[in-house]
Scaffold this motif. Structure first.
Motif, mmCIF file in Angstrom:
data_model
loop_
_atom_site.group_PDB
_atom_site.id
_atom_site.type_symbol
_atom_site.label_atom_id
_atom_site.label_comp_id
_atom_site.label_asym_id
_atom_site.label_seq_id
_atom_site.Cartn_x
_atom_site.Cartn_y
_atom_site.Cartn_z
ATOM 1 N N ALA A 109 3.813 13.757 -14.914
ATOM 2 C CA ALA A 109 2.460 13.415 -14.468
ATOM 3 C C ALA A 109 2.499 12.647 -13.148
ATOM 4 C CB ALA A 109 1.749 12.592 -15.546
ATOM 5 N N ALA A 110 3.442 11.701 -13.033
ATOM 6 C CA ALA A 110 3.545 10.919 -11.801
ATOM 7 C C ALA A 110 3.843 11.824 -10.618
ATOM 8 C CB ALA A 110 4.642 9.863 -11.952
ATOM 9 N N PHE A 111 4.720 12.788 -10.809
ATOM 10 C CA PHE A 111 5.036 13.715 -9.719
ATOM 11 C C PHE A 111 3.844 14.601 -9.386
ATOM 12 C CE2 PHE A 111 6.468 18.042 -8.596
ATOM 13 C CZ PHE A 111 6.942 17.775 -7.318
ATOM 14 N N LEU A 112 3.213 15.176 -10.414
ATOM 15 C CA LEU A 112 2.099 16.093 -10.169
ATOM 16 C C LEU A 112 0.913 15.387 -9.514
ATOM 17 C CD1 LEU A 112 2.273 18.119 -13.508
ATOM 18 C CD2 LEU A 112 2.888 18.931 -11.215
ATOM 19 N N LYS A 113 0.689 14.137 -9.889
ATOM 20 C CA LYS A 113 -0.420 13.389 -9.276
ATOM 21 C C LYS A 113 -0.147 13.107 -7.794
ATOM 22 C CE LYS A 113 -2.136 9.750 -11.315
ATOM 23 N NZ LYS A 113 -3.575 10.020 -11.126
ATOM 24 N N SER A 114 1.122 13.108 -7.403
ATOM 25 C CA SER A 114 1.475 12.742 -6.030
ATOM 26 C C SER A 114 1.520 13.934 -5.078
ATOM 27 C CB SER A 114 2.848 12.063 -6.016
ATOM 28 O OG SER A 114 3.896 13.017 -6.186
ATOM 29 N N LEU A 115 1.339 15.147 -5.594
ATOM 30 C CA LEU A 115 1.468 16.320 -4.728
ATOM 31 C C LEU A 115 0.471 16.253 -3.579
ATOM 32 C CD1 LEU A 115 1.849 19.155 -7.386
ATOM 33 C CD2 LEU A 115 3.624 18.252 -5.877
ATOM 34 N N PRO A 116 0.926 16.522 -2.359
ATOM 35 C CA PRO A 116 -0.010 16.508 -1.222
ATOM 36 C C PRO A 116 -1.127 17.509 -1.446
ATOM 37 C CG PRO A 116 2.273 16.622 -0.474
ATOM 38 C CD PRO A 116 2.300 16.845 -1.953
ATOM 39 N N PRO A 117 -2.361 17.085 -1.275
ATOM 40 C CA PRO A 117 -3.474 18.008 -1.551
ATOM 41 C C PRO A 117 -3.537 19.140 -0.544
ATOM 42 C CG PRO A 117 -4.288 15.971 -0.568
ATOM 43 C CD PRO A 117 -2.831 15.751 -0.852
ATOM 44 N N THR A 118 -3.867 20.312 -1.050
ATOM 45 C CA THR A 118 -4.106 21.445 -0.170
ATOM 46 C C THR A 118 -5.425 21.233 0.552
ATOM 47 O OG1 THR A 118 -2.958 22.917 -1.705
ATOM 48 C CG2 THR A 118 -4.416 23.947 -0.080
ATOM 49 N N PRO A 119 -5.447 21.370 1.878
ATOM 50 C CA PRO A 119 -6.726 21.204 2.586
ATOM 51 C C PRO A 119 -7.789 22.134 2.020
ATOM 52 C CG PRO A 119 -4.907 21.358 4.136
ATOM 53 C CD PRO A 119 -4.336 21.671 2.786
ATOM 54 N N ALA A 120 -8.908 21.547 1.686
ATOM 55 C CA ALA A 120 -9.990 22.335 1.083
ATOM 56 C C ALA A 120 -10.596 23.265 2.118
ATOM 57 C CB ALA A 120 -11.055 21.408 0.515
ATOM 58 N N GLU A 121 -10.625 24.549 1.787
ATOM 59 C CA GLU A 121 -11.259 25.524 2.667
ATOM 60 C C GLU A 121 -12.747 25.578 2.356
ATOM 61 O OE1 GLU A 121 -9.376 29.264 2.346
ATOM 62 O OE2 GLU A 121 -7.386 28.527 2.902
ATOM 63 N N PRO A 122 -13.560 25.780 3.384
ATOM 64 C CA PRO A 122 -14.999 25.882 3.120
ATOM 65 C C PRO A 122 -15.284 26.985 2.109
ATOM 66 C CG PRO A 122 -14.559 25.771 5.487
ATOM 67 C CD PRO A 122 -13.232 25.942 4.806
ATOM 68 N N ALA A 123 -16.065 26.665 1.111
ATOM 69 C CA ALA A 123 -16.398 27.660 0.088
ATOM 70 C C ALA A 123 -17.149 28.817 0.721
ATOM 71 C CB ALA A 123 -17.235 27.020 -1.011
ATOM 72 N N PRO A 124 -16.720 30.038 0.438
ATOM 73 C CA PRO A 124 -17.433 31.179 1.020
ATOM 74 C C PRO A 124 -18.871 31.223 0.527
ATOM 75 C CG PRO A 124 -15.931 31.895 -0.714
ATOM 76 C CD PRO A 124 -15.664 30.443 -0.483
ATOM 77 N N ARG A 125 -19.744 31.533 1.435
ATOM 78 C CA ARG A 125 -21.147 31.644 1.054
ATOM 79 C C ARG A 125 -21.342 32.892 0.213
ATOM 80 N NH1 ARG A 125 -24.991 30.012 6.216
ATOM 81 N NH2 ARG A 125 -24.263 27.849 6.425
ATOM 82 N N SER A 126 -21.755 32.682 -1.000
ATOM 83 C CA SER A 126 -21.973 33.823 -1.881
ATOM 84 C C SER A 126 -23.472 33.975 -2.110
ATOM 85 C CB SER A 126 -21.255 33.630 -3.221
ATOM 86 O OG SER A 126 -21.640 32.404 -3.810
ATOM 87 N N ALA A 127 -23.899 35.202 -1.958
ATOM 88 C CA ALA A 127 -25.317 35.476 -2.175
ATOM 89 C C ALA A 127 -25.644 35.295 -3.647
ATOM 90 C CB ALA A 127 -25.638 36.902 -1.736
ATOM 91 N N PRO A 128 -26.850 34.849 -3.939
ATOM 92 C CA PRO A 128 -27.252 34.754 -5.346
ATOM 93 C C PRO A 128 -27.095 36.108 -6.024
ATOM 94 C CG PRO A 128 -28.887 33.737 -3.915
ATOM 95 C CD PRO A 128 -27.938 34.464 -3.015
ATOM 96 N N PRO A 129 -26.711 36.121 -7.281
ATOM 97 C CA PRO A 129 -26.551 37.411 -7.961
ATOM 98 C C PRO A 129 -27.867 38.168 -7.993
ATOM 99 C CG PRO A 129 -26.519 35.597 -9.536
ATOM 100 C CD PRO A 129 -26.453 34.988 -8.176
ATOM 101 N N PRO A 130 -27.798 39.495 -7.990
ATOM 102 C CA PRO A 130 -29.032 40.279 -8.093
ATOM 103 C C PRO A 130 -29.852 39.867 -9.308
ATOM 104 C CG PRO A 130 -27.146 41.697 -7.617
ATOM 105 C CD PRO A 130 -26.596 40.329 -7.897
ATOM 106 N N ALA A 131 -31.169 39.931 -9.177
ATOM 107 C CA ALA A 131 -32.057 39.456 -10.238
ATOM 108 C C ALA A 131 -31.783 40.163 -11.567
ATOM 109 C CB ALA A 131 -33.506 39.675 -9.822
#
Length: 427
Positions: A293-315
């Motif tokens: 757990a100590a090792f996994l908590k220390s992992l360098p975070p992956t830079p967050a990529e902007p979430a792709p804009r997803s169109a609302p699902p069809p009605a």
């Protein structure tokens, strides 16, 4: 003049074959000293240590067929290149490790070679096991030597050409494998180093949680950054991303609980990870789980990529999905996706719901799934299968609904995706 392209292609082919043969010969050079004579007697403490390490490496899972003798091998491991069959690890003289010495075993762990020098396929995760210390290798060997000998001839691999050849494997190793042992990071604590050793070595977590290229090799630059598990259609999420399965924000006791029991207040395991908990991590000491757990908590975070804009699902999809959710899901997961603490997971705000690709969601709804039955959670709640209840269109609609309700935002699940996972699923 028309013969020139053909001649060039023939020349390139000859050069490629020659290069492969050269690499093969270079790989056949093995300077590891192999001691002759009977192995030294092992102490009870060393055998017990080896048994513990075998649990940490989850060795029995791959080296045991369903209903077969533990560690006698023969389990088929599907790969994109064919099927690799696990070997007999019992001390049988003719078919197992009976004639192996501790040096032979160390060479297999450290350098991916059999007792006769033959190159082993990396379905046996020696690219990870190479970090295991000699002392731990010797303890594992001592434990395996203590098992009852079982005469079970090894099943020949069923790989396509050229992947079935030693020269091709030699080229792969030249490109993607370098032997090494774990090197202590003096800037980190002893606990952190122990966790790193277990995660990177015997735990071989990167074998699933790192993406693979077309030749089946992992990229160290993307270590533990998530990947689709070949042939299984399960996505092992990134352990470095807060939007997937990053653990930096988790409390250590919650991580330990997840690895010890399969469930925690922050989430639960299902699919291939549930099997890892069932057969491996539940048996590890709290100290080792805390170190991981100590090792996994220390992992360098992956830079967050902007979430792709997803169109609302069809009605029509949204309406259909909401209706199906009310018919099949609301009783357990709630009308606002709130779930039932300790029993049924919340869907609202659950990062497992919005993972892309949606492979895990499709698998769980199609085939069902349970957290592992562990000593700390012997009667887990589970998800029934809906493969015979919901069509591809139904399943796509209901998953699109839960991925876009109660604040969740994720791309639509398509009927084509569901069909692909359904028809290629291997349990």
């Amino acid at each position: 003049m028309k013969k020139l392209p053909a001649l060039l292609l023939a020349g390139v082919a000859v050069l490629a074959v020659g290069a492969a043969a050269l690499v093969w010969r270079l790989n056949l050079r093995d300077e590891t000293a192999i001691a002759a004579g009977p192995p030294p007697a092992a102490s009870a403490e060393q055998v017990a240590r080896g048994a513990y390490l075998a649990r940490a490496g989850n060795c029995m899972t791959c080296h045991t067929t369903r209903g077969g003798t533990p560690y006698a091998g023969g389990l088929g491991i599907d790969t994109p290149f064919g099927t690799v069959y696990s070997s007999n690890l019992t001390p049988d003289e003719a078919t197992g490790l009976g004639r192996w010495t501790p040096d032979h075993f160390w060479r297999a762990m450290h350098n991916g070679r059999a007792a006769d020098g033959r190159l082993l396929y990396p379905a046996f995760p020696y690219p990870n096991y190479t970090q295991v210390t000699r002392a731990d290798s010797d303890a594992l060997y001592a434990y395996l030597r203590s098992l009852p000998a079982t005469a079970r001839p090894n099943t020949p691999h069923a790989l396509r050409w050229p992947f079935s050849t030693q020269p091709a494997l030699a080229v792969w190793r030249a490109l993607y494998f370098s032997p090494g042992v774990y090197e202590t990071d003096t800037a980190q604590s002893a606990e952190w180093n122990r966790g790193a050793y277990l995660v990177r070595g015997l735990g071989h977590c990167a074998a699933c949680h790192t993406a693979r290229n077309v030749l089946g090799a992992t990229d160290d630059r993307l270590d533990l950054a998530g990947g689709l598990i070949p042939m299984q259609n399960w996505y092992a999420p990134s352990l470095t991303s807060d939007t997937e399965a990053g653990l930096a924000g988790w409390d250590t006791p919650h991580i330990v609980s997840l690895l010890k029991t399969g469930v925690s207040p922050r989430g639960s395991t299902i699919g291939p990870m549930a099997e890892v908990v069932l057969r491996s991590t539940q048996y590890l000491s709290d100290g080792d789980l805390g170190a991981m757990a100590a090792f996994l908590k220390s992992l360098p975070p992956t830079p967050a990529e902007p979430a792709p804009r997803s169109a609302p699902p069809p009605a029509r999809v949204a309406t259909r999905g909401a209706k199906l959710y009310e018919q099949h899901c609301v009783q357990c997961h709630g009308d606002t996706g709130q779930g039932v603490p300790g029993a049924y997971p919340a869907l609202a705000g659950n990062r497992a719901i919005t993972l892309d690709p949606p492979a895990n969601l499709v698998q769980i709804v199609l085939n069902g799934g349970f957290a592992p039955a562990t000593a700390g959670n012997p009667r887990p709640y589970g998800m029934p299968p809906y493969a015979l209840v919901l069509s591809d269109a139904d399943l796509a609609a209901v998953l699109t609904h839960v991925r876009n309700a109660w604040g969740n935002r994720a791309p639509e699940v398509t009927e084509l995706q569901v069909n692909r996972y359904r028809t290629t699923s291997r349990q």
